[in-house]
Design a protein around this motif. Structure first.
Motif, PDB file in Angstrom:
ATOM      1  N   ILE A  33       0.867  -1.176   0.000  1.00 40.52           N
ATOM      2  CA  ILE A  33       0.000   0.000   0.000  1.00 40.52           C
ATOM      3  C   ILE A  33       0.901   1.222   0.000  1.00 40.52           C
ATOM      4  O   ILE A  33       1.700   1.418   0.918  1.00 40.52           O
ATOM      5  N   THR A  34       0.776   2.020  -1.051  1.00 41.93           N
ATOM      6  CA  THR A  34       1.624   3.195  -1.220  1.00 41.93           C
ATOM      7  C   THR A  34       0.784   4.449  -1.081  1.00 41.93           C
ATOM      8  O   THR A  34      -0.199   4.634  -1.812  1.00 41.93           O
ATOM      9  N   GLY A  35       1.146   5.313  -0.147  1.00 39.21           N
ATOM     10  CA  GLY A  35       0.474   6.591   0.005  1.00 39.21           C
ATOM     11  C   GLY A  35       1.039   7.615  -0.952  1.00 39.21           C
ATOM     12  O   GLY A  35       2.250   7.646  -1.201  1.00 39.21           O
ATOM     13  N   LEU A  36       0.162   8.439  -1.511  1.00 38.41           N
ATOM     14  CA  LEU A  36       0.561   9.514  -2.428  1.00 38.41           C
ATOM     15  C   LEU A  36       0.168  10.839  -1.785  1.00 38.41           C
ATOM     16  O   LEU A  36      -1.028  11.138  -1.642  1.00 38.41           O
ATOM     17  N   LEU A  37       1.169  11.619  -1.384  1.00 44.16           N
ATOM     18  CA  LEU A  37       0.920  12.857  -0.650  1.00 44.16           C
ATOM     19  C   LEU A  37       1.408  14.052  -1.444  1.00 44.16           C
ATOM     20  O   LEU A  37       2.470  14.009  -2.070  1.00 44.16           O
ATOM     21  N   GLY A  38       0.631  15.114  -1.381  1.00 46.45           N
ATOM     22  CA  GLY A  38       1.008  16.359  -2.034  1.00 46.45           C
ATOM     23  C   GLY A  38      -0.121  17.360  -1.925  1.00 46.45           C
ATOM     24  O   GLY A  38      -1.269  16.999  -1.669  1.00 46.45           O
ATOM     25  N   MET A  39       0.196  18.610  -2.121  1.00 44.53           N
ATOM     26  CA  MET A  39      -0.820  19.657  -2.071  1.00 44.53           C
ATOM     27  C   MET A  39      -1.760  19.553  -3.270  1.00 44.53           C
ATOM     28  O   MET A  39      -1.453  18.871  -4.260  1.00 44.53           O
ATOM     29  N   ASN A  40      -2.898  20.233  -3.193  1.00 44.61           N
ATOM     30  CA  ASN A  40      -3.759  20.357  -4.366  1.00 44.61           C
ATOM     31  C   ASN A  40      -2.972  21.034  -5.484  1.00 44.61           C
ATOM     32  O   ASN A  40      -2.271  22.027  -5.256  1.00 44.61           O
ATOM     33  N   VAL A 203      -1.342   7.941   7.941  1.00 41.71           N
ATOM     34  CA  VAL A 203      -0.452   7.337   6.940  1.00 41.71           C
ATOM     35  C   VAL A 203       0.434   6.231   7.503  1.00 41.71           C
ATOM     36  O   VAL A 203       0.552   5.160   6.899  1.00 41.71           O
ATOM     37  N   PRO A 204       1.084   6.404   8.659  1.00 38.73           N
ATOM     38  CA  PRO A 204       1.968   5.337   9.144  1.00 38.73           C
ATOM     39  C   PRO A 204       1.246   4.018   9.389  1.00 38.73           C
ATOM     40  O   PRO A 204       1.817   2.946   9.157  1.00 38.73           O
ATOM     41  N   GLU A 205      -0.001   4.088   9.844  1.00 42.86           N
ATOM     42  CA  GLU A 205      -0.761   2.868  10.100  1.00 42.86           C
ATOM     43  C   GLU A 205      -1.229   2.214   8.805  1.00 42.86           C
ATOM     44  O   GLU A 205      -1.263   0.983   8.691  1.00 42.86           O
ATOM     45  N   LEU A 206      -1.562   3.023   7.802  1.00 39.39           N
ATOM     46  CA  LEU A 206      -2.150   2.503   6.571  1.00 39.39           C
ATOM     47  C   LEU A 206      -1.112   2.066   5.557  1.00 39.39           C
ATOM     48  O   LEU A 206      -1.269   1.016   4.908  1.00 39.39           O
ATOM     49  N   CYS A 207      -0.045   2.837   5.394  1.00 38.64           N
ATOM     50  CA  CYS A 207       0.821   2.694   4.220  1.00 38.64           C
ATOM     51  C   CYS A 207       2.122   1.951   4.533  1.00 38.64           C
ATOM     52  O   CYS A 207       2.727   2.138   5.589  1.00 38.64           O
ATOM     53  N   ASP A 208       2.555   1.161   3.565  1.00 43.20           N
ATOM     54  CA  ASP A 208       3.857   0.509   3.642  1.00 43.20           C
ATOM     55  C   ASP A 208       4.967   1.432   3.154  1.00 43.20           C
ATOM     56  O   ASP A 208       6.130   1.286   3.565  1.00 43.20           O
ATOM     57  N   GLU A 209       4.624   2.368   2.273  1.00 42.18           N
ATOM     58  CA  GLU A 209       5.585   3.319   1.720  1.00 42.18           C
ATOM     59  C   GLU A 209       4.830   4.554   1.275  1.00 42.18           C
ATOM     60  O   GLU A 209       3.599   4.526   1.150  1.00 42.18           O
ATOM     61  N   VAL A 210       5.553   5.625   1.047  1.00 39.26           N
ATOM     62  CA  VAL A 210       4.933   6.910   0.712  1.00 39.26           C
ATOM     63  C   VAL A 210       5.705   7.584  -0.413  1.00 39.26           C
ATOM     64  O   VAL A 210       6.941   7.552  -0.448  1.00 39.26           O
ATOM     65  N   ILE A 211       4.937   8.174  -1.339  1.00 38.81           N
ATOM     66  CA  ILE A 211       5.500   9.040  -2.374  1.00 38.81           C
ATOM     67  C   ILE A 211       5.097  10.476  -2.059  1.00 38.81           C
ATOM     68  O   ILE A 211       3.912  10.757  -1.835  1.00 38.81           O
ATOM     69  N   LEU A 212       6.063  11.368  -2.010  1.00 39.78           N
ATOM     70  CA  LEU A 212       5.788  12.795  -1.881  1.00 39.78           C
ATOM     71  C   LEU A 212       5.912  13.418  -3.271  1.00 39.78           C
ATOM     72  O   LEU A 212       6.967  13.316  -3.908  1.00 39.78           O
ATOM     73  N   LEU A 213       4.813  14.043  -3.714  1.00 41.45           N
ATOM     74  CA  LEU A 213       4.746  14.565  -5.076  1.00 41.45           C
ATOM     75  C   LEU A 213       4.532  16.072  -5.063  1.00 41.45           C
ATOM     76  O   LEU A 213       3.632  16.575  -4.386  1.00 41.45           O
TER      77      LEU A 213
END
Length: 241
Positions: A33-40, A203-213
């Protein structure tokens, strides 16, 4: 070794003079599960569209399971949940009918659901807790129930890649917990899941890794490192502690 579920190389997308994505590189493996984080405006929705093959890149490539996005869609390998604002909730489809659309790629030439298709939809609705609402028009559901319908459609489809764009927006906590549990179950069967969210605390509970975009990939790795003050300052323009 199996092919990555997503492999994006040097991807750039422009809308006129606007550079939505700039030389993006992303490789996602199955069972994560990869989280995708970034502003609008950071390019998250554009990245989803590029992965689905619905926008033409200015440069670069996207492959899913080692092939083209069109081939993956044709095989029913990809399920996409867009933001709620892009869905016509007044369209006259029942919950059961929406979930059944996930089986269309598996139907025969007659396009008539078989026993196996009906069983898949029944099982998917049971897993998301919506059996009793199967006949309800989709727009009559709460925000959390609507999101669970689209998770049920992905389950019925037997998709191996889920693209979820803000699935927790407007969702009550009970539905959020149920969706998270389902996503973990799907991950544990080998599904790849890319999920954009503004809920940094979860995010830490849900995701195995994170992309900051921020129109390009600023970071891709462990959630704890992604959420460091320095990295959050880079992607959201916050002051580092």
């Amino acid at each position: 070794m199996s092919d990555p579920v997503i492999e994006v190389r040097d991807l750039s997308v422009r809308y006129g003079q606007v550079q939505a994505l700039d030389e993006v590189d992303v490789v996602l493996e199955p069972g994560r599960i990869t989280g995708l984080l970034g502003m609008n405006g950071s390019g998250k929705s554009t990245l989803y569209k590029a992965i689905m093959g619905t926008v033409r890149p200015a440069a670069g490539s996207v492959t899913l399971f080692g092939g083209t996005p069109a081939a993956a869609r044709g095989k029913g390998l990809v399920a996409y949940m867009p933001q709620s604002e892009s869905i016509d909730w007044d369209f006259p489809l029942s919950v059961h009918e929406v979930v059944m659309t996930g089986r269309y790629g598996k139907l025969g030439p007659s396009r008539r659901p078989r026993a196996i298709d009906k069983a898949a939809v029944t099982d998917a609705l049971a897993r998301v807790g919506l059996t009793e609402l199967a006949g309800r028009q989709i727009g009559e559901l709460s925000g959390g129930q609507r999101k669970r319908v689209f998770v049920a459609r992905a389950i019925a489809q037997e998709a191996r890649l889920l693209l979820l764009d803000e699935p927790f927006a407007g969702v009550d906590k009970a539905s959020e917990r149920r969706i998270i549990t389902l996503l973990r179950e799907l991950r544990d069967t080998g599904c790849g899941i890319l999920i954009s969210t503004h809920d940094l605390a979860g995010v830490p509970e849900l995701c195995d890794e994170v992309i900051l975009l921020k129109n390009r990939v600023l970071f891709h790795g462990h959630p704890d490192v992604a959420l460091s003050p320095e990295n959050l300052a880079r992607v959201f323009g916050l002051e580092a502690a």
